[in-house]
Write a protein that holds these residues in place. Sequence first.
Motif, mmCIF file in Angstrom:
data_model
loop_
_atom_site.group_PDB
_atom_site.id
_atom_site.type_symbol
_atom_site.label_atom_id
_atom_site.label_comp_id
_atom_site.label_asym_id
_atom_site.label_seq_id
_atom_site.Cartn_x
_atom_site.Cartn_y
_atom_site.Cartn_z
ATOM 1 N N VAL B 22 0.851 -1.194 0.000
ATOM 2 C CA VAL B 22 0.000 0.000 0.000
ATOM 3 C C VAL B 22 0.894 1.255 0.000
ATOM 4 O O VAL B 22 0.620 2.229 -0.713
ATOM 5 N N ALA B 25 2.013 1.855 -3.376
ATOM 6 C CA ALA B 25 0.888 2.383 -4.159
ATOM 7 C C ALA B 25 0.666 3.867 -3.847
ATOM 8 O O ALA B 25 0.316 4.651 -4.731
ATOM 9 N N GLN B 26 0.897 4.251 -2.594
ATOM 10 C CA GLN B 26 0.769 5.676 -2.238
ATOM 11 C C GLN B 26 1.816 6.505 -2.975
ATOM 12 O O GLN B 26 1.541 7.618 -3.411
ATOM 13 N N ILE B 32 -6.587 4.238 -3.494
ATOM 14 C CA ILE B 32 -6.073 2.882 -3.295
ATOM 15 C C ILE B 32 -7.163 1.989 -2.711
ATOM 16 O O ILE B 32 -7.683 2.258 -1.630
#
Lengths: 248, 309
Positions: B22, B25-26, B32
Amino acid sequence: MKVLVPVKRVIDPNVRPRVKADGSGVDLANIKMAMNPFCEIAVEEAVRMKEKGVVTEIVLVSIGPAQAQETIRIGLAMGGDRGILVQTDVAVEPLAVAKILAKIVEAEQPGLVITGKQAIDDDANQTGQMLAALLGWPQGAFASAVAMDGEKLKVTREVDGGLQTVSLSLPAVVTTDLRLNEPRFASLPNIMKAKKKPIETKSPADYGVDVTPRLTVVKVAEPKKREAGEKVADVDALIAKLKSVGAI
Amino acid sequence: MAVLVLAEHNNAALNDATAKTVAAAQAFGGDIDVLVAGHNAKAAADAAAKLAGVRKVIHVEGEAFSHALAEAVEALVVPMMSGYDAFFAPATTTGKNVAPRIAAKLDVMQISEITKVVDTSTFERPIYAGNAIMTVKSADAKKVVTVRATAFQAAAGAGSASVESAAAPAGPFKATFVSEELQKSDRPELASAKRVVSGGRALASAEQFDQYILPLADKLGAGVGASRAAVDAGYAPNDFQVGQTGKVVAPELYIAIGISGAIQHLAGMKDSKIIVAINKDEEAPIFQIADYALVGDLFKIVPELTSKL
Ligand SMILES: Cc1cc2nc3c(=O)[nH]c(=O)nc-3n(C[C@H](O)[C@H](O)[C@H](O)COP(=O)(O)OP(=O)(O)OC[C@H]3O[C@@H](n4cnc5c(N)ncnc54)[C@H](O)[C@@H]3O)c2cc1C
Ligand SMILES: Cc1cc2nc3c(=O)[nH]c(=O)nc-3n(C[C@H](O)[C@H](O)[C@H](O)COP(=O)(O)OP(=O)(O)OC[C@H]3O[C@@H](n4cnc5c(N)ncnc54)[C@H](O)[C@@H]3O)c2cc1C
């Protein structure tokens, strides 16, 4: 059952790769090349299946420069029956490799494809899984044991927590992990015999596959260097050091 | 822009690698969503909802997902991707098994084991056993990426994302789960342990591996690793292997015992904060990257170290 084994020509695993000064890639000029170790394991598994009578023919495929023919010859000397060289001087990405392999599968109709889990140069770990998806086949990735179980193939996989066993309907793709087997060395007589085994030469265009890369390499750089530290005299000195840096 | 992150979990709990994926992804940006596909996996879905930076959790129940079969996950994710610009999965054996299938179906070239997001089409990833770092730019419309967890830090703070259920794709699938043999251990998980003690070929037997390596690991509250040579010889199970073709670890403290330091091994541990090497050969390559080198016989040193800690 016919088996297809894709084999890749890579830098010899005992050679330390050097990054080119201009940052365009890794210097492979005059570097010793070899069959990717995971592909050796794949060939060995196919040969063992043939020795057990499960497999009738082993077709080796390599996609790469003219010299990739040498890699196919090694596999033929280990027990492969014939080879297909898809000759190209462009660096073909796993997606395009998988597309070419899918076309070869269509033509050859094997019951099983055994690939390496990863090539030790690009470390992508993709090709076998991509091929399985393109064909709509099941996969047994990172295999440490493979056995026929009636009409099915039972594959034991090396996973993060231990081992997992799956049952695949055939045709299927298997990708090899390190513990699947210990590949044999090709004997001199077999190397001689392999010279007479047929290798067909093709091009990616023969399969109608566009191999234009999707990824462009912006640069290839040396990783951060780690300096050697210091020698400690004994266990007490080590403990003192570790305490001083707060590691324990 | 939106990213779909595949959660790594065992139905009951989320694996650490999920939060780190995550985080990657940030760095990529956009909304998300985290996909928790499992069997009786409500606990894992609820845990995912608490991760910082998550818009929503998509919870899918199905027996085929109890062991994350690649064929089933592909069938689930590919149709979902019409709503996303990128698919991120941790570079665990589950992520590596599944992501290339999704990439192939989307006609996208996957970017494997990224260690850095440069921008929304450019990523860094190690190649040649970490001896080179490649920066690659993808021309594909959608990105399929696997993430090396040790290269990213989980975002701080807690989230409170909503959890939505979605339907599982209809089977049957051409692969079925038969069985698994998971290592049961109270020790920290190797991939995310703060300290790791690894043993090599020098341990010479499974009995000695257990006798010398495990007590030291327990004293330190460390996870246990091994070289390929030790695994191949049966001194340690396969999931202990650290290296290019095993697990990549980056703990605060890594202690390599009777390991020579082949490039394939270094690829899996050289980003550790502090490296200690114990080896009787003062020329062993492991010493070139060790912070603290102790030359000598492990069979003398390790028990002494264990007792004095
Ligand atoms: C712009 C660019 C430049 C590059 N330059 C170079 C370079 O100069 N030299 C270089 O070595 N690499 C280069 N590469 C990387 C090369 O393209 C990759 O190695 C290749 O795409 C496959 O990745 P992989 O081998 O890591 O795949 P993996 O998915 O890790 O391979 C797994 C298995 O798939 C099979 N397989 C994979 N490729 C082949 C193949 N070609 N033939 C037969 N079987 C195969 C094998 O069974 C192998 O064990 C470059 C890539 C790009 C994008
Ligand atoms: C395709 C491929 C993939 C690979 N992937 C990996 C991987 O992921 N991980 C990995 O680890 N390896 C991997 N390898 C293997 C790697 O090349 C080395 O062979 C391996 O790491 C060696 O393990 P080792 O250091 O335990 O053994 P050795 O190299 O045999 O080293 C043993 C060390 O112990 C020392 N020693 C002996 N007795 C004592 C004693 N009493 N006290 C103290 N020290 C002692 C010796 O001096 C020596 O340095 C891979 C190889 C290939 C070809």
